[in-house]
Design an enzyme around this catalytic site. Structure first.
Site: not given
Length: 314
Positions: A142, A235, A237
């Site tokens: 990001c 993102h 994650e």
């Protein structure tokens, strides 16, 4: 195989409760295995939450991974205790002479600030420059992806009128590629940012390749043609409630944010969220760690030099 983490790291209990294989440094030291050494530069405010998210992905790979956590020394964390930072994090001066198999640089809530106005920008530049000689492969997430593209390739981002928040459909844009091995032709990924890179600007750069993109969210995965740097604009994650927590926070601060797109059932924040990115997020990190780190890194990290493993194979 397990992710190898420091003894007593708070994330351990969370990951074990999710049946993710983790191993303490003490136990791992008794195994005759050379683990992958991954450095994480954690720039997110909530350090423990981000540690857990990234370790969750690393723990789902078939490799034993040892992790060092890195901080910007003169940047005090407002959301994580001093004791936690001093116990589990290292300063750059402590590791600058080390070599690592992989480096992950996280996002940061700095999307509306010019890079040169970021108080620790010089530190970020120093670490990025260092990583080009001391790390087999670097994964930028990001904000870090934008920062890396700006610093390494002189590409400039554009601020958005409104924060781009939501889960967006993406498509592969390249021929079969190791980083996308096992990916569907189309897949979802979360985004949460105030700026974007011009995808045409990226395409025109001779040293970069766009591997995945979205009509709504733009470029998602960009790879340097020497295969050393992987830039992920979103993102992968993020967990189920992360975008919701950000939305609720922004509402509470009176920022009048847009509702995250394609995230809540019927786009209604009072309803449950829909998770449809975890499998591809896990696969992305697994492919990176396998094909861009494990398959290329020297067994003895002291053998790493100015020439990257990719260049050595030419």
């Amino acid at each position: 195989m397990p992710v190898r983490i420091p003894d007593n790291l708070p994330a351990a209990g969370i990951l074990e409760s999710e049946n993710i294989f983790v191993m303490s440094e003490t136990r791992a030291a008794n195994q005759d295995i050379r683990p992958m050494r991954v450095l994480i530069l954690n720039l997110m405010p909530n350090k423990i939450e981000t540690e857990t998210q990234l370790l969750r992905l690393l723990g789902n790979t078939p490799l034993q991974v040892g992790v060092d956590l890195l901080r910007i020394h003169d940047k005090e964390s407002k959301h994580t205790s001093v004791d936690h930072m001093n116990t589990f994090y290292r300063d750059f001066e402590d590791i600058r002479n080390n070599n690592y198999d992989g480096l992950i640089i996280t996002g940061a809530p700095l999307g509306q600030i010019d890079f040169k106005d970021v108080v620790y920008w010089d530190h970020i530049r120093e670490i990025i420059d260092w990583s080009q000689q001391h790390v087999t492969s670097v994964l930028f997430l990001c904000w870090a992806a934008h920062a890396g593209l700006y610093h390494l390739y002189d590409l400039h981002r554009q601020l958005l009128a409104n924060k781009r928040s939501g889960v967006f459909n993406h498509r592969r844009t390249s021929d079969p590629h190791p980083l996308l091995r096992g990916f569907d032709d189309e897949f979802f990924a979360p985004h949460s940012r105030f700026a974007e890179m011009d995808i045409e600007q990226i395409r025109q750069h001779p040293d970069l390749e766009v591997l995945a993109e979205s009509d709504e969210a733009g470029a998602y995965i960009v790879l340097s043609r020497d295969n050393h740097n992987v830039f992920v604009m979103g993102h992968p994650e993020y967990q189920k409630d992360t975008l919701n927590e950000e939305y609720v926070r922004d509402v509470g601060e009176g920022l009048n944010p847009d509702i995250p797109q394609n995230y809540y059932r019927q786009d209604d924040p009072t309803q449950d969220t829909i998770v449809r990115w975890h499998s591809h997020g896990s696969l992305l990190v697994s492919n990176w760690l396998n094909y861009y780190v494990y398959q290329l890194t020297p067994y003895d990290l002291s053998d790493m030099n100015a020439k990257t493993p990719w260049e050595s194979k030419k």
